[in-house]
Design a protein around this motif. Structure first.
Motif, PDB file in Angstrom:
ATOM      1  N   LEU A 115       0.823  -1.208   0.000  1.00 34.75           N
ATOM      2  CA  LEU A 115       0.000   0.000   0.000  1.00 34.75           C
ATOM      3  C   LEU A 115       0.856   1.257   0.000  1.00 34.75           C
ATOM      4  N   LEU A 116       1.944   1.237   0.748  1.00 33.65           N
ATOM      5  CA  LEU A 116       2.845   2.391   0.756  1.00 33.65           C
ATOM      6  C   LEU A 116       3.490   2.603  -0.614  1.00 33.65           C
ATOM      7  N   GLU A 117       3.878   1.515  -1.278  1.00 36.83           N
ATOM      8  CA  GLU A 117       4.458   1.634  -2.619  1.00 36.83           C
ATOM      9  C   GLU A 117       3.439   2.213  -3.599  1.00 36.83           C
ATOM     10  N   LYS A 118       2.186   1.753  -3.520  1.00 40.99           N
ATOM     11  CA  LYS A 118       1.138   2.287  -4.399  1.00 40.99           C
ATOM     12  C   LYS A 118       0.915   3.768  -4.142  1.00 40.99           C
ATOM     13  N   ALA A 119       0.884   4.154  -2.871  1.00 41.95           N
ATOM     14  CA  ALA A 119       0.671   5.554  -2.527  1.00 41.95           C
ATOM     15  C   ALA A 119       1.824   6.417  -3.023  1.00 41.95           C
ATOM     16  N   GLU A 120       3.045   5.897  -2.900  1.00 35.41           N
ATOM     17  CA  GLU A 120       4.212   6.639  -3.369  1.00 35.41           C
ATOM     18  C   GLU A 120       4.184   6.791  -4.893  1.00 35.41           C
ATOM     19  N   ALA A 121       3.839   5.708  -5.585  1.00 35.22           N
ATOM     20  CA  ALA A 121       3.757   5.778  -7.051  1.00 35.22           C
ATOM     21  C   ALA A 121       2.677   6.746  -7.490  1.00 35.22           C
ATOM     22  N   LYS A 122       1.557   6.739  -6.770  1.00 36.13           N
ATOM     23  CA  LYS A 122       0.458   7.645  -7.111  1.00 36.13           C
ATOM     24  C   LYS A 122       0.876   9.097  -6.880  1.00 36.13           C
ATOM     25  N   ALA A 123       1.603   9.342  -5.793  1.00 36.84           N
ATOM     26  CA  ALA A 123       2.060  10.700  -5.501  1.00 36.84           C
ATOM     27  C   ALA A 123       3.067  11.167  -6.546  1.00 36.84           C
ATOM     28  N   LYS A 124       3.965  10.266  -6.966  1.00 40.72           N
ATOM     29  CA  LYS A 124       4.937  10.623  -8.004  1.00 40.72           C
ATOM     30  C   LYS A 124       4.230  10.912  -9.321  1.00 40.72           C
ATOM     31  N   ALA A 125       3.233  10.090  -9.649  1.00 42.04           N
ATOM     32  CA  ALA A 125       2.488  10.300 -10.888  1.00 42.04           C
ATOM     33  C   ALA A 125       1.743  11.627 -10.845  1.00 42.04           C
ATOM     34  N   LYS A 126       1.186  11.935  -9.685  1.00 39.70           N
ATOM     35  CA  LYS A 126       0.451  13.193  -9.545  1.00 39.70           C
ATOM     36  C   LYS A 126       1.403  14.383  -9.658  1.00 39.70           C
ATOM     37  N   ALA A 127       2.585  14.247  -9.051  1.00 36.64           N
ATOM     38  CA  ALA A 127       3.575  15.323  -9.131  1.00 36.64           C
ATOM     39  C   ALA A 127       4.076  15.482 -10.559  1.00 36.64           C
ATOM     40  N   ALA A 128       4.277  14.371 -11.243  1.00 37.14           N
ATOM     41  CA  ALA A 128       4.739  14.443 -12.629  1.00 37.14           C
ATOM     42  C   ALA A 128       3.660  15.061 -13.515  1.00 37.14           C
ATOM     43  N   GLY A 129       2.412  14.747 -13.226  1.00 36.71           N
ATOM     44  CA  GLY A 129       1.299  15.317 -13.997  1.00 36.71           C
ATOM     45  C   GLY A 129       1.153  16.801 -13.753  1.00 36.71           C
ATOM     46  N   ALA A 130       1.450  17.248 -12.553  1.00 37.72           N
ATOM     47  CA  ALA A 130       1.333  18.668 -12.231  1.00 37.72           C
ATOM     48  C   ALA A 130       2.463  19.466 -12.862  1.00 37.72           C
TER      49      ALA A 130
END
Length: 143
Positions: A115-130
């Motif tokens: 779950l932590l890995e998924k959350a980290e990947a999601k945060a990175k994807a969101k940051a990259a999208g921003a």
């Protein structure tokens, strides 16, 4: 008389020092908050576990001693064999239960890491999208 008085004074001082150390320790545990409470609970658990084991061993030895005095040797030996089998079975079951609980804890830990890995990947994807104006679709495809 003088030796007895000195022994009483020594004992009183030892009691006072012990109580002072206990008071200091309790104050430190209270100041530590939840960590202090966890430490006290851990200490209580160990004392309880050791105490219960000692009481059970004492009861078993006392009953065994009484039975060997009351019963004929062959019957006492058969009773001891039966008791050993039952106690061995209970010990094996408790060990298996402990192993099962440990496995469950390890599974929960693995799920937490996933779950932590998924959350980290999601945060990175969101940051990259921003930061990428046109990379929103690309970031969502990797998540």
């Amino acid at each position: 008389e003088k030796a007895s008085r000195l022994a009483k004074i020594k004992s009183a001082r030892a009691n006072q020092a012990g109580l002072l150390l206990l008071r200091i320790h309790v104050n430190r545990q209270v100041a530590a908050g939840w960590r202090g409470a966890a430490a006290v609970c851990g200490l209580f658990y160990v004392m309880l576990r050791v105490g219960v084991a000692a009481i059970i061993r004492t009861i078993i030895h006392s009953v065994g001693l009484a039975l060997t005095k009351l019963l004929p040797n062959k019957l006492a030996a058969a009773t001891a064999a039966g008791a050993a089998a039952v106690i061995g079975w209970v010990g094996a079951e408790l060990s298996a239960l402990g192993g099962s609980v440990t496995n469950t804890a390890e599974e929960i830990e693995m799920k937490k890491l996933q779950l932590l890995e998924k959350a980290e990947a999601k945060a990175k994807a969101k940051a990259a999208g921003a930061t990428d104006e046109g990379g929103g679709d690309e970031a969502n495809a990797t998540a």
